[in-house]
Design a protein around this motif. Sequence first.
Motif, short mmCIF file in Angstrom:
data_model
loop_
_atom_site.label_atom_id
_atom_site.label_comp_id
_atom_site.label_asym_id
_atom_site.label_seq_id
_atom_site.Cartn_x
_atom_site.Cartn_y
_atom_site.Cartn_z
N ASN A 66 -25.26 13.63 -2.52
CA ASN A 66 -25.32 13.03 -1.18
C ASN A 66 -25.44 11.50 -1.22
O ASN A 66 -26.27 10.90 -0.54
CB ASN A 66 -26.48 13.62 -0.38
N LYS A 67 -24.62 10.90 -2.04
CA LYS A 67 -24.57 9.45 -2.12
C LYS A 67 -23.14 8.98 -1.84
O LYS A 67 -22.20 9.74 -1.93
CB LYS A 67 -25.03 8.96 -3.49
N GLY A 96 -11.56 12.02 22.00
CA GLY A 96 -11.79 13.22 22.79
C GLY A 96 -13.25 13.61 22.87
O GLY A 96 -13.76 13.96 23.94
N ASN A 97 -13.96 13.52 21.74
CA ASN A 97 -15.36 13.96 21.73
C ASN A 97 -16.05 13.40 20.48
O ASN A 97 -15.41 13.08 19.48
CB ASN A 97 -15.44 15.49 21.73
N ILE A 98 -17.38 13.29 20.55
CA ILE A 98 -18.19 12.82 19.42
C ILE A 98 -19.33 13.80 19.20
O ILE A 98 -20.04 14.18 20.14
CB ILE A 98 -18.75 11.41 19.69
N ASN A 99 -19.53 14.22 17.96
CA ASN A 99 -20.60 15.14 17.61
C ASN A 99 -21.32 14.65 16.37
O ASN A 99 -20.82 13.80 15.63
CB ASN A 99 -20.05 16.55 17.36
N GLY A 100 -22.48 15.21 16.14
CA GLY A 100 -23.24 14.87 14.94
C GLY A 100 -24.21 15.98 14.60
O GLY A 100 -24.60 16.76 15.47
N PHE A 105 -32.62 20.84 3.96
CA PHE A 105 -32.75 21.25 2.58
C PHE A 105 -34.09 21.96 2.43
O PHE A 105 -35.15 21.34 2.35
CB PHE A 105 -32.68 20.03 1.64
N GLY A 106 -34.03 23.29 2.39
CA GLY A 106 -35.25 24.08 2.28
C GLY A 106 -36.18 23.85 3.46
O GLY A 106 -35.77 23.87 4.61
N LYS A 107 -37.45 23.60 3.18
CA LYS A 107 -38.44 23.40 4.23
C LYS A 107 -38.62 21.92 4.59
O LYS A 107 -39.43 21.58 5.45
CB LYS A 107 -39.79 23.98 3.78
N LYS A 108 -37.87 21.07 3.92
CA LYS A 108 -37.99 19.65 4.22
C LYS A 108 -37.35 19.31 5.56
O LYS A 108 -36.48 20.01 6.04
CB LYS A 108 -37.33 18.83 3.11
N LYS A 109 -37.78 18.21 6.13
CA LYS A 109 -37.20 17.75 7.36
C LYS A 109 -35.79 17.22 7.09
O LYS A 109 -35.50 16.76 5.99
CB LYS A 109 -38.06 16.65 7.99
N PRO A 110 -34.94 17.28 8.09
CA PRO A 110 -33.57 16.79 7.89
C PRO A 110 -33.56 15.30 7.63
O PRO A 110 -34.21 14.51 8.32
CB PRO A 110 -32.87 17.13 9.21
N THR A 111 -32.85 14.92 6.61
CA THR A 111 -32.79 13.50 6.24
C THR A 111 -31.37 12.96 6.28
O THR A 111 -31.19 11.74 6.17
CB THR A 111 -33.34 13.32 4.82
N ILE A 112 -30.40 13.85 6.41
CA ILE A 112 -29.01 13.41 6.37
C ILE A 112 -28.33 13.70 7.71
O ILE A 112 -28.39 14.83 8.22
CB ILE A 112 -28.24 14.12 5.24
#
Length: 242
Positions: A66-67, A96-100, A105-112
């Motif tokens: 993830n780099k 037309g549209n924008i999403n994100g 990763f496991g129990k960790k909070k989302p970082t990406i």
Amino acid sequence: MKKLAKLLMLVVPFGLGAFASTAQQVIVEKPQPKKIEVTGSAEQEVLPDEIYVSVTLREYFKDKDNKNKVDIMTLEKQLQKGVEEAGIVKENFTVGNINGYREWFGKKKPTIFLESKNYVIKVSNLYKIDGIIAKVDDKGVASTNIERFEYSKIEQLRKEIKIKALQAAKDKAKYLLEGIGEQLGDALEIYEIDNGYSPTPMYSNMMMKSARVESADAMPESTIDVQKIKVRYEMKTVFRIK
């Protein structure tokens, strides 16, 4: 004698009134004209000249850990360059549209956080789409599909086909009557049978960036176009028989 005269004066007007009332109730029915009812049809196929292609780009990482993220603006510039080189005006290239979304990763909070962006490209044919998509990093293209396609002169085409259907009805009535020694008269009634049209995007072997290529120049342009739009109408007409 005077009483008798007065009585007659009263009776006669009453009798005349009753007679007039009865006369008004008499309806003289006119004979119905001889007539013939027929249905004519006409159809025509045209190639759509307004095709709306949806392209969705999505950010991605070049490395497995993830780099080195390729951001959406980089991908957008690549797509925009392809659109410009294809000779498509800015008005026919829109967002037309924008999403994100975030990856967990496991129990960790989302970082990406990865962003995706949808674009709509209006073209007159599909010949250039493959070349446009090939300008974008293959991993950055999430999906492509045809949203819809139209014919810019559809209203004029509808009018022409309806007139042809009406003329076909007249020709049919004429030769049918000639077969029994009769002559065609004026049109008494005309009904439009609305068949309309429901075009469906159809394409075969359309190379819509499904496999990775080594370079944009290696991406061949498709020579397969969409299926033609078929417009059909029927006109029911009643003619007088002379």
